[in-house]
Design a protein around this motif. Structure first.
Motif, short mmCIF file in Angstrom:
data_model
loop_
_atom_site.label_atom_id
_atom_site.label_comp_id
_atom_site.label_asym_id
_atom_site.label_seq_id
_atom_site.Cartn_x
_atom_site.Cartn_y
_atom_site.Cartn_z
N PRO A 93 36.33 30.73 41.91
CA PRO A 93 36.25 31.76 40.87
C PRO A 93 37.62 32.30 40.45
O PRO A 93 37.85 32.59 39.27
CB PRO A 93 35.40 32.86 41.51
CG PRO A 93 34.63 32.19 42.59
CD PRO A 93 35.52 31.10 43.10
N GLU A 94 38.53 32.42 41.41
CA GLU A 94 39.85 32.95 41.07
C GLU A 94 40.58 32.04 40.09
O GLU A 94 41.23 32.52 39.14
CB GLU A 94 40.69 33.14 42.34
CG GLU A 94 40.15 34.18 43.31
CD GLU A 94 39.05 33.62 44.22
OE1 GLU A 94 38.73 32.40 44.09
OE2 GLU A 94 38.51 34.38 45.04
N ALA A 95 40.51 30.73 40.33
CA ALA A 95 41.16 29.77 39.43
C ALA A 95 40.52 29.80 38.05
O ALA A 95 41.21 29.74 37.02
CB ALA A 95 41.08 28.37 40.02
N ALA A 136 33.88 34.64 38.42
CA ALA A 136 35.14 34.59 37.68
C ALA A 136 35.16 35.64 36.57
O ALA A 136 36.19 36.28 36.32
CB ALA A 136 35.34 33.19 37.10
N LEU A 137 34.03 35.81 35.91
CA LEU A 137 33.95 36.81 34.84
C LEU A 137 34.22 38.21 35.39
O LEU A 137 34.88 39.04 34.75
CB LEU A 137 32.56 36.74 34.19
CG LEU A 137 32.43 37.26 32.76
CD1 LEU A 137 33.26 36.42 31.81
CD2 LEU A 137 30.97 37.26 32.34
N ALA A 138 33.71 38.47 36.60
CA ALA A 138 33.94 39.77 37.22
C ALA A 138 35.41 39.97 37.59
O ALA A 138 35.90 41.11 37.61
CB ALA A 138 33.07 39.91 38.47
N LEU A 139 36.12 38.88 37.86
CA LEU A 139 37.53 38.95 38.23
C LEU A 139 38.46 38.98 37.01
O LEU A 139 39.63 39.38 37.13
CB LEU A 139 37.92 37.75 39.10
CG LEU A 139 37.28 37.67 40.49
CD1 LEU A 139 37.58 36.31 41.12
CD2 LEU A 139 37.80 38.79 41.37
N SER A 140 37.95 38.57 35.88
CA SER A 140 38.78 38.48 34.68
C SER A 140 39.28 39.86 34.24
O SER A 140 38.60 40.88 34.40
CB SER A 140 37.98 37.84 33.54
OG SER A 140 38.69 37.92 32.32
N ARG A 141 40.46 39.87 33.66
CA ARG A 141 41.04 41.11 33.13
C ARG A 141 40.88 41.21 31.62
O ARG A 141 41.43 42.13 31.00
CB ARG A 141 42.53 41.17 33.50
CG ARG A 141 42.77 41.17 35.01
CD ARG A 141 44.25 41.21 35.32
NE ARG A 141 44.50 41.22 36.75
CZ ARG A 141 45.72 41.26 37.30
NH1 ARG A 141 46.79 41.28 36.52
NH2 ARG A 141 45.86 41.29 38.61
#
Length: 260
Positions: free
Chosen positions: A201-203, A98-103
């Motif tokens: 992770p996306e959520a 999730a951290l890798a997907l965060s903006r």
């Protein structure tokens, strides 16, 4: 943990995994009484076949200060903390993905030890997260960690209740937890934080981005959520409340045996 109370066997159950279907396990759950740390754990046992009148819910407890600890405004970048054993069901890999997907710019500290540390560190490198993630190992200074944290994140795939979340709430630290096991029960009423679907992770990334935006635009929201968590911990999860709840169960069972 099993103790004898007169003629009644009382089992204290903390996990939300269904019991095994082995004959000896079935025999164990055919009698006796069960004290569960959450309604979710009680529901699992009821689904296994334990009658509702043999189930009681007494929530876990943690030391709670008499007044909410003072907290500074959120930092920039937002400081995250995850605390727990580094094992598969705690979902630290979900948090890293999730951290890798965060903006948003985020900083994460992971406190805890366990067999997954090497694989989690390798995942961190593959996701190019090393500059913003710190593995602290096993730490006993929880109050110090919570005091320097803006948001406590608990990404478990399964969880009976989540004592680490209670510790964060007692420290007036807002929480972001998965909706696994008994964790949603900690967010009822005057919500101390936010939740997301376990194992997604996306959520989790979407919620992290939303909280980071709030921290920047409405920082008082995080402080209010932290205060709400302290109030819930103080009112429902103090040591005296847990002791009273357990004592009431034992007293009722003992009285029932005397009548019999």
């Amino acid at each position: 943990r099993v103790v004898a109370s007169g003629r009644t066997l009382v089992t204290h159950r903390r996990i939300d995994d269904p019991p095994a279907r082995r004959p000896v396990t079935r025999w164990k759950y055919r009698s006796g009484h069960f004290i569960c740390v959450s309604a979710a754990v009680a529901s699992v046992l009821e689904g296994y076949g334990v009658e509702p009148d043999r189930l009681d819910v007494v929530y876990s407890a943690v030391p709670v200060p008499p007044v909410p600890p003072a907290r500074p405004p959120p930092h920039s970048p937002l400081r995250l903390l995850a605390l727990g054993a580094l094992v598969e069901h705690k979902g630290h890999d979900v948090l890293l993905r999730a951290l890798a997907l965060s903006r948003q710019p985020l900083r994460l500290r992971i406190a805890g030890a366990g067999p997954q540390r090497d694989s989690l560190e390798a995942l961190c490198r593959r996701l190019h997260l090393a500059p913003c993630v710190e593995f602290l190992g096993d730490r006993g200074d929880g109050s110090e960690l919570f005091g320097a944290t803006d948001l406590f994140v608990h990404p478990s795939r399964t969880e009976g209740l989540g004592t680490a979340v209670l510790d964060a709430m007692a420290a007036a630290c807002p929480v972001l937890v998965s909706r696994a096991g008994g964790l949603p029960e900690l967010l009822e009423g005057d919500a101390p934080g936010w939740s997301f679907a376990p194992g997604e992770p996306e959520a989790l990334a979407a919620q992290l981005d939303a909280v980071a935006t709030l921290a920047r635009t409405e920082p008082d929201v995080l402080l209010r959520r932290g205060s709400a968590g302290w109030r819930r911990a103080h009112g429902q999860h103090g040591i005296s409340e847990m002791v009273r709840g357990v004592q009431e169960v034992y007293d009722r069972l003992q009285q029932g045996e005397e009548v019999a």
